[in-house]
Design a protein around this motif. Structure first.
Motif, PDB file in Angstrom:
ATOM      1  N   PRO A 152       0.809  -1.226   0.000  1.00 40.15           N
ATOM      2  CA  PRO A 152       0.000   0.000   0.000  1.00 40.15           C
ATOM      3  C   PRO A 152       0.843   1.277   0.000  1.00 40.15           C
ATOM      4  O   PRO A 152       0.520   2.246  -0.700  1.00 40.15           O
ATOM      5  N   ALA A 153       1.936   1.304   0.778  1.00 42.99           N
ATOM      6  CA  ALA A 153       2.765   2.504   0.841  1.00 42.99           C
ATOM      7  C   ALA A 153       3.411   2.787  -0.512  1.00 42.99           C
ATOM      8  O   ALA A 153       3.431   3.933  -0.994  1.00 42.99           O
ATOM      9  N   SER A 154       3.956   1.734  -1.137  1.00 42.54           N
ATOM     10  CA  SER A 154       4.580   1.919  -2.461  1.00 42.54           C
ATOM     11  C   SER A 154       3.530   2.302  -3.501  1.00 42.54           C
ATOM     12  O   SER A 154       3.778   3.132  -4.379  1.00 42.54           O
ATOM     13  N   MET A 155       2.361   1.697  -3.405  1.00 43.09           N
ATOM     14  CA  MET A 155       1.287   2.009  -4.354  1.00 43.09           C
ATOM     15  C   MET A 155       0.853   3.466  -4.234  1.00 43.09           C
ATOM     16  O   MET A 155       0.627   4.153  -5.230  1.00 43.09           O
ATOM     17  N   ASN A 156       0.739   3.944  -2.997  1.00 39.53           N
ATOM     18  CA  ASN A 156       0.373   5.342  -2.776  1.00 39.53           C
ATOM     19  C   ASN A 156       1.448   6.291  -3.325  1.00 39.53           C
ATOM     20  O   ASN A 156       1.142   7.317  -3.958  1.00 39.53           O
ATOM     21  N   ALA A 157       2.732   5.954  -3.094  1.00 41.96           N
ATOM     22  CA  ALA A 157       3.821   6.800  -3.591  1.00 41.96           C
ATOM     23  C   ALA A 157       3.812   6.847  -5.114  1.00 41.96           C
ATOM     24  O   ALA A 157       3.983   7.922  -5.722  1.00 41.96           O
ATOM     25  N   PHE A 158       3.591   5.691  -5.751  1.00 45.85           N
ATOM     26  CA  PHE A 158       3.543   5.649  -7.210  1.00 45.85           C
ATOM     27  C   PHE A 158       2.360   6.471  -7.741  1.00 45.85           C
ATOM     28  O   PHE A 158       2.485   7.240  -8.700  1.00 45.85           O
ATOM     29  N   THR A 159       1.207   6.287  -7.103  1.00 43.23           N
ATOM     30  CA  THR A 159       0.008   7.024  -7.547  1.00 43.23           C
ATOM     31  C   THR A 159       0.206   8.532  -7.407  1.00 43.23           C
ATOM     32  O   THR A 159      -0.161   9.317  -8.308  1.00 43.23           O
ATOM     33  N   LEU A 160       0.761   8.962  -6.289  1.00 45.60           N
ATOM     34  CA  LEU A 160       1.006  10.392  -6.092  1.00 45.60           C
ATOM     35  C   LEU A 160       1.971  10.934  -7.144  1.00 45.60           C
ATOM     36  O   LEU A 160       1.806  12.063  -7.653  1.00 45.60           O
ATOM     37  N   PHE A 161       2.988  10.127  -7.469  1.00 48.12           N
ATOM     38  CA  PHE A 161       3.941  10.583  -8.489  1.00 48.12           C
ATOM     39  C   PHE A 161       3.256  10.724  -9.857  1.00 48.12           C
ATOM     40  O   PHE A 161       3.469  11.712 -10.568  1.00 48.12           O
ATOM     41  N   VAL A 162       2.436   9.728 -10.214  1.00 46.38           N
ATOM     42  CA  VAL A 162       1.720   9.804 -11.500  1.00 46.38           C
ATOM     43  C   VAL A 162       0.823  11.041 -11.543  1.00 46.38           C
ATOM     44  O   VAL A 162       0.788  11.787 -12.533  1.00 46.38           O
ATOM     45  N   ILE A 163       0.069  11.274 -10.455  1.00 49.36           N
ATOM     46  CA  ILE A 163      -0.816  12.447 -10.418  1.00 49.36           C
ATOM     47  C   ILE A 163       0.001  13.739 -10.534  1.00 49.36           C
ATOM     48  O   ILE A 163      -0.385  14.678 -11.234  1.00 49.36           O
ATOM     49  N   ALA A 164       1.134  13.790  -9.850  1.00 50.45           N
ATOM     50  CA  ALA A 164       1.963  14.998  -9.888  1.00 50.45           C
ATOM     51  C   ALA A 164       2.490  15.260 -11.297  1.00 50.45           C
ATOM     52  O   ALA A 164       2.469  16.402 -11.779  1.00 50.45           O
ATOM     53  N   VAL A 165       2.953  14.211 -11.986  1.00 45.77           N
ATOM     54  CA  VAL A 165       3.458  14.397 -13.362  1.00 45.77           C
ATOM     55  C   VAL A 165       2.343  14.871 -14.281  1.00 45.77           C
ATOM     56  O   VAL A 165       2.524  15.777 -15.108  1.00 45.77           O
ATOM     57  N   VAL A 166       1.164  14.261 -14.163  1.00 53.08           N
ATOM     58  CA  VAL A 166       0.026  14.669 -15.013  1.00 53.08           C
ATOM     59  C   VAL A 166      -0.355  16.119 -14.736  1.00 53.08           C
ATOM     60  O   VAL A 166      -0.600  16.911 -15.667  1.00 53.08           O
ATOM     61  N   LEU A 167      -0.434  16.484 -13.452  1.00 52.79           N
ATOM     62  CA  LEU A 167      -0.811  17.860 -13.114  1.00 52.79           C
ATOM     63  C   LEU A 167       0.233  18.860 -13.602  1.00 52.79           C
ATOM     64  O   LEU A 167      -0.120  19.934 -14.135  1.00 52.79           O
ATOM     65  N   VAL A 168       1.508  18.537 -13.412  1.00 57.28           N
ATOM     66  CA  VAL A 168       2.558  19.460 -13.854  1.00 57.28           C
ATOM     67  C   VAL A 168       2.514  19.633 -15.372  1.00 57.28           C
ATOM     68  O   VAL A 168       2.609  20.754 -15.890  1.00 57.28           O
ATOM     69  N   THR A 169       2.381  18.525 -16.097  1.00 63.73           N
ATOM     70  CA  THR A 169       2.331  18.614 -17.565  1.00 63.73           C
ATOM     71  C   THR A 169       1.100  19.397 -18.024  1.00 63.73           C
ATOM     72  O   THR A 169       1.196  20.257 -18.916  1.00 63.73           O
ATOM     73  N   ALA A 170      -0.048  19.119 -17.421  1.00 62.66           N
ATOM     74  CA  ALA A 170      -1.266  19.847 -17.793  1.00 62.66           C
ATOM     75  C   ALA A 170      -1.148  21.333 -17.475  1.00 62.66           C
ATOM     76  O   ALA A 170      -1.582  22.197 -18.258  1.00 62.66           O
ATOM     77  N   THR A 171      -0.554  21.637 -16.320  1.00 62.89           N
ATOM     78  CA  THR A 171      -0.367  23.043 -15.960  1.00 62.89           C
ATOM     79  C   THR A 171       0.553  23.748 -16.947  1.00 62.89           C
ATOM     80  O   THR A 171       0.301  24.895 -17.351  1.00 62.89           O
ATOM     81  N   ALA A 172       1.631  23.077 -17.346  1.00 59.22           N
ATOM     82  CA  ALA A 172       2.537  23.667 -18.331  1.00 59.22           C
ATOM     83  C   ALA A 172       1.810  23.947 -19.645  1.00 59.22           C
ATOM     84  O   ALA A 172       1.993  25.008 -20.263  1.00 59.22           O
ATOM     85  N   LEU A 173       0.985  22.989 -20.071  1.00 62.31           N
ATOM     86  CA  LEU A 173       0.235  23.185 -21.318  1.00 62.31           C
ATOM     87  C   LEU A 173      -0.729  24.361 -21.207  1.00 62.31           C
ATOM     88  O   LEU A 173      -0.850  25.177 -22.140  1.00 62.31           O
ATOM     89  N   LEU A 174      -1.421  24.472 -20.084  1.00 66.37           N
ATOM     90  CA  LEU A 174      -2.371  25.570 -19.898  1.00 66.37           C
ATOM     91  C   LEU A 174      -1.663  26.921 -19.877  1.00 66.37           C
ATOM     92  O   LEU A 174      -2.125  27.900 -20.496  1.00 66.37           O
ATOM     93  N   ILE A 175      -0.547  26.992 -19.150  1.00 63.09           N
ATOM     94  CA  ILE A 175       0.180  28.256 -19.075  1.00 63.09           C
ATOM     95  C   ILE A 175       0.729  28.638 -20.449  1.00 63.09           C
ATOM     96  O   ILE A 175       0.669  29.803 -20.866  1.00 63.09           O
ATOM     97  N   ARG A 176       1.263  27.644 -21.163  1.00 60.61           N
ATOM     98  CA  ARG A 176       1.789  27.921 -22.504  1.00 60.61           C
ATOM     99  C   ARG A 176       0.680  28.410 -23.432  1.00 60.61           C
ATOM    100  O   ARG A 176       0.874  29.345 -24.206  1.00 60.61           O
ATOM    101  N   ARG A 177      -0.478  27.786 -23.339  1.00 53.42           N
ATOM    102  CA  ARG A 177      -1.608  28.213 -24.185  1.00 53.42           C
ATOM    103  C   ARG A 177      -2.053  29.633 -23.816  1.00 53.42           C
ATOM    104  O   ARG A 177      -2.370  30.436 -24.701  1.00 53.42           O
ATOM    105  N   GLU A 178      -2.077  29.918 -22.532  1.00 50.61           N
ATOM    106  CA  GLU A 178      -2.475  31.273 -22.106  1.00 50.61           C
ATOM    107  C   GLU A 178      -1.475  32.306 -22.605  1.00 50.61           C
ATOM    108  O   GLU A 178      -1.857  33.394 -23.056  1.00 50.61           O
ATOM    109  N   GLN A 179      -0.178  31.983 -22.529  1.00 49.43           N
ATOM    110  CA  GLN A 179       0.828  32.907 -23.028  1.00 49.43           C
ATOM    111  C   GLN A 179       0.691  33.116 -24.533  1.00 49.43           C
ATOM    112  O   GLN A 179       0.823  34.238 -25.031  1.00 49.43           O
ATOM    113  N   ALA A 180       0.439  32.035 -25.267  1.00 52.39           N
ATOM    114  CA  ALA A 180       0.255  32.151 -26.719  1.00 52.39           C
ATOM    115  C   ALA A 180      -0.952  33.021 -27.042  1.00 52.39           C
ATOM    116  O   ALA A 180      -0.899  33.866 -27.948  1.00 52.39           O
TER     117      ALA A 180
END
Length: 410
Positions: A152-180
């Motif tokens: 469970p601990a490893s699963m939670n760490a992996f899930t949090l990492f996946v969510i963080a990567v998705v959120l960071v990538t989505a945020t970068a895309l949104l900011i880039r689109r707003e700047q454009a």
């Protein structure tokens, strides 16, 4: 100061005032968080670990330095080779840090990679970079922790990492689109300002051309009207000089005609002045031609007028052009033709208006003067044409044609 100097100063000021790139800010936040996590973990578990903490500090410093250098030099559009080299160097540093750390808290530094990819290469490349990070992390996580799916601990760490990567990538895309979008809006605003300035300049040029055209019109009116009257006055006064001793009665008649024409010339000048102050009254061709012929009856040639058609088919500008052509033609007959008979015919037809002036004088002039050039200019404004030729039986024929407009008179 020249325009080039002003542009240079603007560029320098723009570079000096350029805000910190978003990717640099995100890298700073992620790096600071990673440093705190590594140092806290090392102090809590086994005392200070200079190796891991030092490498984390070096990694964060190099990432920030690379991103700042690239952004200051190229902004968000570095060359492909530069962008690829800088991104590869950052990925190698992050990978070295995670290997040293054992894929533990230092994995946070993976979150610093999607932003520069999105801003330097593009949104699609950023999505692929995020997917590659997740795939690579999954392989390494599985290698280091084979039983993570049941932990469970490893699963939670992996899930949090996946969510963080998705959120960071989505945020970068949104900011880039707003700047454009903002850049497009600024470009449109700049283009709108340039178009507005061009419109103002065009209006100024139109006003200047209108002023020039009005001056030319007044010059033509003065030449055509005042010049014609003064010509007849000169002829009458010359006649009076010749007859003052031989025939005082005829001389008095010539002087009276000259006085009447001088009064008419003065009236025309007053009309021109009034035209500058308010709109002119609608021009009527028939009475104007009849008055012109009546004024010339005192000259030593027979003058016949024939007017047919409906004036209502034509605009005031077209009718005035025909009148000025007749006026200039008769003035030239008085000055140069030495004619004994003159015939003026005007036909206001359904499709076009024509004016023909025939005399039995010495023929067309070799070099037409300013008056005829002015008439040509006036006729060009209404798509008309003027032609000089030899009249049947000798003399000069002046022919004018003006096409009818669809708007009609007034």
């Amino acid at each position: 100061m020249s325009k080039g100097d002003m542009a240079t100063e603007t560029q320098v000021a723009g570079r000096a005032a350029r805000p910190i790139p978003v990717s640099v800010g995100v890298t700073g936040v992620v790096g600071f968080s990673c440093l705190l996590a590594v140092i806290s973990r090392d102090v809590r578990e086994s005392g200070p670990s200079a190796g891991t903490s030092g490498l984390a500090l070096i990694t964060v410093a190099v990432l920030l330095t690379l991103q700042i250098l690239v952004s200051r030099r190229y902004g968000d559009a570095p060359p492909a080779l530069t962008a690829g080299t800088a991104l590869a160097a950052q990925a190698v540093l992050v990978e070295a840090l995670t290997l040293t750390d054992g894929l533990s808290v230092a994995s946070i530094m993976y979150l610093a990679l999607p932003f520069p990819v999105v801003f330097w290469v593009g949104g699609r490349a950023g999505v692929w970079a995020g997917a590659a990070i997740l795939a690579w992390f999954t392989l390494r996580f599985t290698w280091h922790k084979p039983a993570w799916l049941t932990d469970p601990a490893s699963m939670n760490a992996f899930t949090l990492f996946v969510i963080a990567v998705v959120l960071v990538t989505a945020t970068a895309l949104l900011i880039r689109r707003e700047q454009a979008s903002r850049q497009r809006a600024e470009t449109l605003l700049h283009d709108l300002g340039a178009s507005h300035r061009q419109l103002i300049e065009s209006q100024s040029r139109v006003a200047e051309l209108a002023t020039i055209e009005e001056r030319n019109r007044l010059a033509r009116d003065i030449h055509d009207s005042l010049g014609q009257h003064l010509t007849v006055i000169s002829v009458q006064l010359e006649k009076a000089q010749l007859l003052v001793e031989a025939d005082q009665g005829a001389a008095a008649v010539a002087v009276g005609n000259a006085k009447r024409l001088a009064d008419q010339a003065l009236s025309d000048v007053r009309d021109s002045v009034r035209a500058l102050r308010k709109d002119e009254a609608p021009f009527v061709l028939g009475p104007a031609l009849e008055s012109l012929v009546a004024d010339l009856q005192v000259l030593p040639f027979e003058l016949d007028l024939k007017l047919t058609g409906d004036e209502q088919r034509y605009s005031g500008q077209q009718l005035l052009a025909l009148y000025r052509a007749a006026q200039e033609g008769l003035t030239n007959v008085q000055r140069h033709a030495r004619a004994s008979r003159v015939r003026l015919e005007v036909d206001l037809g359904t499709d076009a208006a024509s004016l023909t002036l025939d005399d039995d004088g010495i023929g067309p002039p070799i070099d037409p003067g300013n008056g005829l050039r002015g008439i040509r200019e006036r006729l060009e404004l209404v798509s008309g044409r003027l032609q000089l030729s030899v009249a049947p039986g000798g003399g000069t024929r002046l022919s004018v044609s003006v096409p009818r407009t669809t708007t009609g008179k007034r």
